[in-house]
Design a protein around this motif. Structure first.
Motif, PDB file in Angstrom:
ATOM      1  N   ARG A 173       0.831  -1.202   0.000  1.00 15.09           N
ATOM      2  CA  ARG A 173       0.000   0.000   0.000  1.00 15.09           C
ATOM      3  C   ARG A 173       0.875   1.266   0.000  1.00 15.09           C
ATOM      4  O   ARG A 173       0.546   2.254  -0.671  1.00 15.09           O
ATOM      5  CB  ARG A 173      -0.936   0.014   1.212  1.00 15.09           C
ATOM      6  N   GLU A 174       1.995   1.224   0.710  1.00 18.37           N
ATOM      7  CA  GLU A 174       2.906   2.372   0.730  1.00 18.37           C
ATOM      8  C   GLU A 174       3.447   2.650  -0.670  1.00 18.37           C
ATOM      9  O   GLU A 174       3.512   3.809  -1.106  1.00 18.37           O
ATOM     10  CB  GLU A 174       4.074   2.103   1.685  1.00 18.37           C
ATOM     11  N   GLU A 175       3.853   1.573  -1.367  1.00 20.26           N
ATOM     12  CA  GLU A 175       4.408   1.731  -2.709  1.00 20.26           C
ATOM     13  C   GLU A 175       3.352   2.260  -3.674  1.00 20.26           C
ATOM     14  O   GLU A 175       3.621   3.142  -4.499  1.00 20.26           O
ATOM     15  CB  GLU A 175       4.964   0.396  -3.219  1.00 20.26           C
ATOM     16  N   VAL A 176       2.138   1.705  -3.585  1.00 24.46           N
ATOM     17  CA  VAL A 176       1.049   2.152  -4.456  1.00 24.46           C
ATOM     18  C   VAL A 176       0.748   3.628  -4.204  1.00 24.46           C
ATOM     19  O   VAL A 176       0.605   4.423  -5.142  1.00 24.46           O
ATOM     20  CB  VAL A 176      -0.221   1.296  -4.240  1.00 24.46           C
ATOM     21  N   LYS A 177       0.669   3.999  -2.928  1.00 23.22           N
ATOM     22  CA  LYS A 177       0.363   5.385  -2.588  1.00 23.22           C
ATOM     23  C   LYS A 177       1.463   6.331  -3.065  1.00 23.22           C
ATOM     24  O   LYS A 177       1.181   7.436  -3.558  1.00 23.22           O
ATOM     25  CB  LYS A 177       0.166   5.527  -1.072  1.00 23.22           C
ATOM     26  N   ALA A 178       2.731   5.907  -2.940  1.00 24.64           N
ATOM     27  CA  ALA A 178       3.847   6.747  -3.383  1.00 24.64           C
ATOM     28  C   ALA A 178       3.797   6.969  -4.895  1.00 24.64           C
ATOM     29  O   ALA A 178       4.017   8.083  -5.384  1.00 24.64           O
ATOM     30  CB  ALA A 178       5.176   6.104  -2.990  1.00 24.64           C
ATOM     31  N   ASN A 179       3.492   5.898  -5.639  1.00 28.83           N
ATOM     32  CA  ASN A 179       3.369   6.028  -7.093  1.00 28.83           C
ATOM     33  C   ASN A 179       2.198   6.925  -7.470  1.00 28.83           C
ATOM     34  O   ASN A 179       2.285   7.726  -8.416  1.00 28.83           O
ATOM     35  CB  ASN A 179       3.203   4.651  -7.742  1.00 28.83           C
ATOM     36  N   MET A 180       1.093   6.806  -6.757  1.00 32.16           N
ATOM     37  CA  MET A 180      -0.076   7.636  -7.030  1.00 32.16           C
ATOM     38  C   MET A 180       0.224   9.104  -6.715  1.00 32.16           C
ATOM     39  O   MET A 180      -0.211  10.007  -7.441  1.00 32.16           O
ATOM     40  CB  MET A 180      -1.277   7.152  -6.220  1.00 32.16           C
ATOM     41  N   ALA A 181       0.964   9.335  -5.626  1.00 29.58           N
ATOM     42  CA  ALA A 181       1.323  10.710  -5.261  1.00 29.58           C
ATOM     43  C   ALA A 181       2.209  11.328  -6.342  1.00 29.58           C
ATOM     44  O   ALA A 181       2.067  12.517  -6.678  1.00 29.58           O
ATOM     45  CB  ALA A 181       2.036  10.718  -3.919  1.00 29.58           C
ATOM     46  N   ARG A 182       3.137  10.523  -6.892  1.00 35.99           N
ATOM     47  CA  ARG A 182       4.000  11.010  -7.963  1.00 35.99           C
ATOM     48  C   ARG A 182       3.160  11.333  -9.204  1.00 35.99           C
ATOM     49  O   ARG A 182       3.360  12.370  -9.858  1.00 35.99           O
ATOM     50  CB  ARG A 182       5.052   9.948  -8.294  1.00 35.99           C
TER      51      ARG A 182
END
Length: 439
Positions: free
Chosen positions: A267-276
């Protein structure tokens, strides 16, 4: 060298250049003398061929070569002398090329327009503000699951989002028409792949059923001969299936590069990619508004040569996107005519001219720290970011493309500082979706 220049129309210039015959003859003789030292002609030893014989054999070819080089060189010397900046290659027409007479040629070309920069004090743009919420992450994970989903046969009635395998035959006034039938075609209900009413008419169906759908082609349908026509489709349902989403486990996470840490890390990785992605979309929409303002505020005569060159670049991009290398035998110029790209090409050329003048007038220099930051951001999406960074920093072409993007961003920042930015609360979905005019 004698030079005269005249304006024929708009940006077009006509340059007449005269070059003394002595200059041509001197260069021709010099090359013939050099050739005489190494040329081999039957009946003569190497290096002993008389200059007269060399001239008879090679004089015409050498003269044409010299004339071509002299005209090219003289043209660029002449435009420097006249302080004009050609836009694109000139059309050169020889007027006098006889041996013993002064060379005279005419070069027709376009020049770059003068750009009078507009006032940007009244510039106002909207900056969409949003955050990536847990609900946004949940939705994205479901999308990723659907990408890895399998289809399982069902016995029950279909629902929206499920898939059918069908045979269908369409008729207009009882007559079949081209492209109106198919066998064993998969169709996801709700995908809007078919004309309005087709998919809706198959919701609630079961394997083995036959349906008759009385529909109408939309008025804006791509095939002009079918627009607004009443059509009847006879549909046989061969099979129905529903998606089976994969479990959120280590095997699934590994497919997206998360080897440890479980669901929390995923979830952290997905959220980081979405934020980018969100940040890039926010900046892109802000930049588009500024660029639209640049286009709207400036009226320019555009050099036809630059527009034509941009049309060619846009066409090549599309050819590559659709596998042009594998279809080299196709006539892409007729399939993808100039008019298809003209508006976009003109916009690009105008923006290039205006942005270039802004950079020059305000002495905007590329920020090396921002270049490095953009490279690092690009590299962060790869498993070995340091290798990617080194690749970019050591490749002049790749680095130049990043520098160009950074310089554009700096121009946008410069103009935003002069105008007004209005923040508007939005959502992740609304920010990342393409603007209607670009969709």
């Amino acid at each position: 060298m004698q030079v005269s220049i005249e304006t024929t129309s708009g940006l077009e210039r006509r340059l007449t250049v005269g070059v003394p015959a002595e200059q041509i003859d001197t260069e021709v003789n010099k090359r013939l003398q050099q050739a005489a030292k190494s040329v081999r002609i039957n009946g003569f030893r190497k290096g002993k061929v008389p200059l007269k014989v060399v001239k008879q054999r090679f004089g015409a070819g050498v003269r044409q070569e010299v004339l071509g080089e002299v005209m090219s060189r003289s043209f660029y010397e002449a435009v420097q002398k006249e302080s004009v900046k050609p836009a694109g290659q000139p059309a050169i027409e020889p007027k006098q090329m006889e041996e013993g007479k002064d060379l005279e040629f005419v070069a027709t070309f376009e020049v770059y327009p003068e750009v009078a920069l507009a006032d940007f004090a009244d510039l106002e743009v909207t900056r969409l503000q949003a955050e990536v919420t847990d609900a946004d992450v949940d939705k994205m994970i479901e999308v990723l699951q659907k990408q890895q989903a399998e289809w399982e046969d069902t016995k029950r009635k279909t629902k929206k989002g499920e898939r059918v395998n069908i045979d269908f035959e369409g008729t207009i006034d009882g007559e079949a028409f081209e492209g109106g039938s198919a066998k064993n075609q998969f169709l996801v209900l709700g995908s809007d792949s078919m004309i309005p009413g087709f998919e809706k008419g198959l919701i609630g169906c079961k394997t083995g059923e036959e349906h008759v759908l009385d529909l109408t082609f939309p008025d804006d349908y791509h095939a002009e001969e079918l627009r607004g026509k009443a059509v009847q489709f006879k549909v046989t349902v061969n099979g129905t299936s529903a998606q089976k989403l994969p479990e959120l486990n280590d095997e699934f996470f590994a497919k997206y590069g998360v080897e440890e840490g479980g669901l929390e890390k995923f979830r952290e990785e997905v959220k980081a990619n979405m934020a980018r992605e969100l940040k890039n979309a926010q900046q892109s929409k802000l930049k588009t508004q500024v660029m639209d303002a640049l286009v709207a505020k400036h009226e320019l005569d555009l050099p036809k040569a630059l527009v034509q060159s941009e049309i060619g670049a846009l066409r090549n991009q599309m050819i590559q996107r659709f596998g042009g290398a594998q279809n080299a035998q196709l006539d892409f110029a007729s399939i993808l005519p100039d008019d298809m790209f003209k508006e976009q090409a003109e916009r690009r050329v105008k923006l290039g001219l205006v942005v270039g003048e802004l950079v020059k007038a305000n002495e905007i220099k590329v920020d090396a720290d921002r270049v490095r930051g953009m490279v690092e951001e690009l590299a962060s999406t790869y498993q070995e970011p340091e290798e990617v960074i080194q690749h970019y920093m050591s490749n002049r072409d790749l680095l130049a493309s990043v520098e160009s993007a950074v310089l554009e961003d700096q121009v946008v920042d410069f103009l935003l500082a002069k105008g007004k930015v209005v923040d508007q609360e939005s959502t992740y979905d609304d920010v990342i979706k393409p603007a209607e005019k670009d969709a």
